[in-house]
Design an enzyme around this catalytic site. Structure first.
Site, PDB file in Angstrom:
ATOM      1  N   HIS A  18      16.818 -16.728   5.056  1.00  0.00           N
ATOM      2  CA  HIS A  18      16.841 -15.374   4.478  1.00  0.00           C
ATOM      3  C   HIS A  18      16.320 -15.334   3.051  1.00  0.00           C
ATOM      4  CE1 HIS A  18      18.292 -12.479   7.275  1.00  0.00           C
ATOM      5  NE2 HIS A  18      19.299 -13.234   7.657  1.00  0.00           N
ATOM      6  N   HIS A  69      55.068  24.114  -7.905  1.00  0.00           N
ATOM      7  CA  HIS A  69      55.015  23.487  -6.582  1.00  0.00           C
ATOM      8  C   HIS A  69      56.254  23.888  -5.778  1.00  0.00           C
ATOM      9  CE1 HIS A  69      51.792  21.070  -8.220  1.00  0.00           C
ATOM     10  NE2 HIS A  69      51.621  20.437  -7.072  1.00  0.00           N
ATOM     11  N   GLN A 123      20.415 -18.800   8.625  1.00  0.00           N
ATOM     12  CA  GLN A 123      20.903 -18.141   7.426  1.00  0.00           C
ATOM     13  C   GLN A 123      20.073 -18.547   6.228  1.00  0.00           C
ATOM     14  OE1 GLN A 123      23.174 -15.727   7.261  1.00  0.00           O
ATOM     15  NE2 GLN A 123      22.447 -15.607   5.172  1.00  0.00           N
ATOM     16  N   GLU A 135      30.477 -13.590   4.676  1.00  0.00           N
ATOM     17  CA  GLU A 135      29.844 -12.437   5.325  1.00  0.00           C
ATOM     18  C   GLU A 135      29.786 -12.682   6.844  1.00  0.00           C
ATOM     19  OE1 GLU A 135      25.708 -12.192   4.444  1.00  0.00           O
ATOM     20  OE2 GLU A 135      25.488 -10.130   5.182  1.00  0.00           O
ATOM     21  N   HIS A 136      29.231 -13.838   7.225  1.00  0.00           N
ATOM     22  CA  HIS A 136      29.182 -14.224   8.640  1.00  0.00           C
ATOM     23  C   HIS A 136      30.030 -15.460   8.836  1.00  0.00           C
ATOM     24  CE1 HIS A 136      25.141 -12.448   7.712  1.00  0.00           C
ATOM     25  NE2 HIS A 136      25.409 -11.749   8.808  1.00  0.00           N
TER      26      HIS A 136
END
Lengths: 429, 429
Positions: free
Chosen positions: A258, A415, A255, A322-323
């Site tokens: 990145h 209506h 990770q 996220e993960h």
């Protein structure tokens, strides 16, 4: 990694904080490029390509010859790998197809919903040193399954005026319909507004730097849909003494590579694990080419030791990663406790890389805490679900008086009248 | 209604144009109210209630006694009607629950997704003369089915400091957990930021005027999710000579009474139908209390005569109406041609009012052409879908080399290493 032992709930907010990337000051730049492209079309697009990418591009559209050349260039083993990944992604996203079920809510009243593809979608793939062909798979495959007619891909040209062949190979494999050598704000603007060369899309997908992010936000204000609000990538690992510290270290490092703004969090119930993982990180780090990026990311990263894994899971739900990797005993039976996460990896052999590339799940996921209120990209992201209803005359007779009463109570007489006029006809006819 | 005979494709853009409501000039107002509430909490909220609603509210939270009083006030027949509608809405939205299916994408690699409720949702219900309790049903029922823990409702107090009893009745029936007497920008700001009295929510739902719309847009910029981008309500009716012109007229009028900015479009293959529907509109209009609103809406409205219903459907897809009525022969067999619409009403007895109140479908739908890239509100709107994956050791052995190759090609060595280190262990162990 800074270590926190038994952080109190008051500390959680600070510990769940992400690095925020300011984008507000880009708004003026974004607006002026959009306005220029609105007015001057592809001439303006080319001007910005020249300015930002340092290259003059005559034909922004990728030709069949360029694709054929790229396909020929990719080594067979990489082609095979991409095909295996593509098959898995296809299989999983195909399983997300919804089969319409008609529900008779009241006798004679039938309701159901059906999916329809979004007609034209735009996929942005960043350039740079690492060609993100995996993102092409993650976005074009569900678009194709959904039945999107036009799948547009934009990616910036490199210094020689080309797009990386792996990106082109993935695009032709997955059925991308048009590919353009355009990047950055000008790509997002072109797909938002349409030019004489690049079609206007209905929805925008794909990762990007802060310029692309700011441009996508502006597109959304102009009426386009976008995949997800953006933020730096992140991973939280929950580990107990059934974990393999070396594996955990390798996941945290994957990770961290990145980007310098990535965040990795280790949550555990044991100080011993923190020290084992830390020393494994030190060892493994030495062999990585992106060492400076990794080190920068590790500066924002934390190890949190809680008294129980249960509390660790509560923190994880608070953080909304996220993960999320669950390297804990009996992990599969703990997943009912997971409330907020983008994608969850269960057990010692489910590394994040598997989901990033090839297991079949999508890697376009909510970051920055958005896992609390957004889902990752799926087949749903490429369709609209339209509701249908059919009232047989009997159905309206059964439900009509209910509608009349409610419409009257909301003071919406027309209506009510739409029902009354039909009931009258049925009574007389 | 202005009539257009065989409009050419070049005219379609102009004919599909909606009235746009400018909101940009509200941004400064919105920001300053948000900043004030950020700083001064409920004191600021009360100040704006006093200023905009002309009433001083001591306790913004609705008490059990107030709810009991409201429940006692609602006539039994209206209660029954609301309950019938609620049951239908429940039945249809319950059918949208997704049953997790594990997919074995590669031998030993299992992927699936599971839904988790968004923890805290905020529902905004406008005040004014017509109490929109039907919107309470449409938003609180799926929230409850999803399992949202906190379902917060804000609605402005009237001049006597109360919320309409029908709104309170619908809220207690559907399981809204907290109700506050706050409206407008200050309500959206309070739910976005949280105050000492009103909780911060994760996602905002509900209709509103241009102030509420601008506030919701700003909330989205601050990281909240919202249901849908807003726009005035609209209806497109496709009618051939199997239609009942009186019914069509009543449907167009029911849409027109929503507001002067509503738009109604009649699409047909026969000039005779236009004149029959027009004269039915004239007749029916005379009996409606909201005549001036209706007349204003009809000014923006159009009748389009195409040579075939097929072309009419193509125009409808181009327009992407919020509501679409198919008053045509063999309507149910034409629905595969419908690409863009929020909700579709099939045949002469499926009036829009049915879906607005009681058939079971949701009435929170994409307007302003957003049906091209957004779905209406459904159970999906109240959940996140989290992906899960479990790789058995065999699964990683099968898929590992693929991941290693792809990671290496993207120059992400740490991603590759997370796999390699595990494969090595399996080989040695």
């Amino acid at each position: 990694m800074k270590t926190y032992i038994n952080p109190t709930p008051e500390q959680w907010s600070a510990l769940a904080k992400r690095q925020t990337v300011p984008t507000a000051d880009l708004n003026e730049t974004v607006k002026s490029i959009f306005n220029d492209i609105q007015k001057n079309g592809s001439t303006a697009v080319k001007k910005y390509t020249n300015y930002f990418d340092g290259i003059s591009i005559e034909n922004v559209a990728i030709s069949t010859a360029e694709i054929e050349k790229a396909v020929a260039e990719i080594p067979t083993d990489l082609k095979n790998a991409i095909q295996i990944a593509a098959e898995n992604i296809k299989r999983f996203h195909q399983s997300q197809k919804e089969i319409p079920t008609k529900i008779e809510t009241t006798s004679g009243v039938f309701c159901w919903r059906e999916s329809r593809a979004i007609e034209t979608v735009g996929i942005y793939i960043p350039g740079g040193t690492a060609p993100l062909f995996s993102s092409v798979l993650m976005l074009a495959i569900p678009a194709k399954i959904a039945g999107c007619k036009n799948i547009i891909l934009c990616s910036p040209p490199d210094k020689t005026g080309n797009i990386n062949p792996a990106i082109l190979y993935a695009a032709q494999l997955t059925g991308v319909t048009q590919i353009y050598k355009v990047g950055g704000i000008q790509a997002i603007a072109a797909m938002t507004l349409g030019t004489d060369e690049i079609p206007k899309v209905d929805k925008l997908f794909g990762p990007g730097n802060q310029y692309v992010t700011a441009a996508k936000q502006y597109s959304q204000q102009l009426g386009l849909a976008i995949d997800l609000p953006a933020g730096p990538s992140e991973l939280l690992v929950i580990a107990d003494d059934t974990c393999e510290p070396e594996f955990v270290a390798s996941d945290l490092l994957s990770q961290a590579e990145h980007g310098g703004d990535s965040q990795v969090i280790l949550v555990t119930n044991s100080e011993a694990i923190v020290s084992k993982v830390s020393s494994a990180i030190e060892k493994q780090k030495a062999f990585l080419p992106r060492q400076s990026v990794v080190e920068k990311a590790l500066e924002n990263s934390r190890a949190l030791v809680f008294q129980s894994i249960q509390t660790g899971i509560e923190f994880s739900n608070f953080y909304a990663p996220e993960h999320l990797i669950l390297a804990i005993e009996d992990a599969e039976n703990k997943i009912s406790l997971i409330e907020n996460a983008g994608s969850v990896f269960i057990g010692n052999y489910s590394c994040e890389s598997a989901g990033d590339y090839a297991s079949g799940t999508n890697h376009t996921l909510p970051t920055n805490g958005y896992a609390k209120n957004y889902s990752g990209v799926s087949l749903d992201s490429f369709v609209k679900k339209i509701t249908f209803q059919k009232l047989a005359s009997k159905g309206l007779q059964n439900l009509g008086p209910t509608i009349e009463l409610m419409a009257a109570a909301e003071q919406l007489d027309a209506h009510k009248n739409a029902v009354s006029i039909r009931l009258k006809k049925l009574q007389n006819g």
